[in-house]
Design an enzyme around this catalytic site. Structure first.
Site: not given
Length: 345
Positions: A101, A175, A309
């Protein structure tokens, strides 16, 4: 339609977007984090349908990435490295030996420049950030704009736009963990889910995509006709056992239906549909969510939310057969995901 701005501990601002139906979306300038989404059930009861921390200071670390904007690259990059135009790039290893991420100082920890806006039938928030060449060891000066727009049809649109002066990997997402039971009354196990997808990407023991595309037909990963999420959370196969029981996999959209995702809570009637121009999504079912964290409503526990996502797959940096996530200087990054909320009788 209205916008309300609130100071958070003298450090951040939270913007609450409210439409004429009473739906409200709360967003921090820190991390572009969605802290709450208030939507009605079939009886008109407005309740929160995303996971958020009770204590705002917990967002400073936010290891669960609750509600956050993710970048430069959402998902895991194997070996925290990639090769682009013959040059090797080495990133932070913040997930074992891999990169997750965007690293520990990714977009989820940026204080974004914000500009609220309002039209006759929409209300929204535009967030911008300039990511410098070499930030996180990624190449290129990248200008990013993310726009949240709420309309009177209880639709939240997230538009992602970016440009770069040097070729670089880029795939952005949000997210948020959704839970349509309202105020986290139940886990997501009884939610009914349909996904317009017949293929997903296999994971290894480190949750890194192997590059192998698996046909989901006849498996717990086949959601084309819809199924109760609990079937895959309780009945473990080899493919979902690796993620501690559940899902953390990249689903490739067929784009045969108008909506890529339909999530329903049949008890209270809430529905969420997801429409996007992204090639796929990582669906994560909070398999390793730590128990006991104080949330806006109640305490955290396993399978308390599901993330959709929508994004390109980082596995494309190492494997063929997946849509590229490389953004070039002559290109514009333009992606959109639309979350629509309604009720069924």
């Amino acid at each position: 339609m209205k916008i309300k701005e609130k100071d958070i501990s003298g450090k951040w601002n939270e913007y609450m977007l409210t439409n004429d139906q009473g739906m409200a979306v709360s967003i921090l300038n820190y991390g572009g984090i969605i802290t709450k989404i208030m939507v009605p059930d079939r009886n008109g009861n407005l309740e929160n349908v995303v996971i958020g921390y009770k204590n705002y200071q917990n967002y400073e670390q936010n290891p669960n990435y609750f509600g956050a904007l993710i970048g430069r690259v959402a998902g895991r990059i194997a070996g925290a490295s990639f090769v682009l135009d013959g040059e090797a790039y080495h990133l932070e290893t913040n997930d074992g030996r891999n990169h997750l991420h965007g690293g520990s100082h990714g977009f989820h920890q940026v204080i974004w420049h914000t500009a609220p806006f309002q039209t006759e039938d929409t209300v929204g928030l535009k967030l911008t950030h300039q990511s410098a060449d070499g930030e996180g060891n990624y190449p290129g000066n990248v200008k990013v704009t993310v726009t949240y727009t709420l309309n009177n049809y209880n639709q939240l649109t997230i538009d992602y736009a970016a440009s770069t002066d040097k070729a670089t990997p880029l795939t952005l997402t949000n997210h948020s963990y959704f839970n349509l039971s309202g105020n986290l009354k139940n886990t997501i196990e009884e939610h009914h889910l349909a996904i317009d997808s017949r293929k997903f990407v296999e994971l290894d023991q480190e949750l890194i995509p192997t590059g192998r595309l698996v046909d989901s037909t006849g498996t717990l990963f086949d959601f084309r006709d819809g199924r109760v999420l609990g079937e895959g959370l309780q009945r473990h196969s080899e493919k979902n056992h690796v993620v501690l029981g559940g899902y953390d996999h990249y689903f490739i959209f067929d784009h045969k239906k108008e909506n890529s995702v339909l999530l329903r809570d049949t008890e209270n009637g809430r529905r969420l549909t997801v429409k996007t121009n992204q090639p796929g999504m990582i669906m994560y079912t909070a398999n390793d969510l730590e128990e006991g964290i104080p949330l806006t409503e109640g305490i955290s526990r396993k399978h308390l939310g599901v993330c959709f996502e929508t994004q390109g797959s980082p596995a494309s940096l190492h494997h063929d057969g997946l849509s590229s996530i490389i953004l070039k200087p002559e290109e514009d990054y333009s992606k959109q995901t639309l979350f629509s909320f309604d009720v069924e009788e």
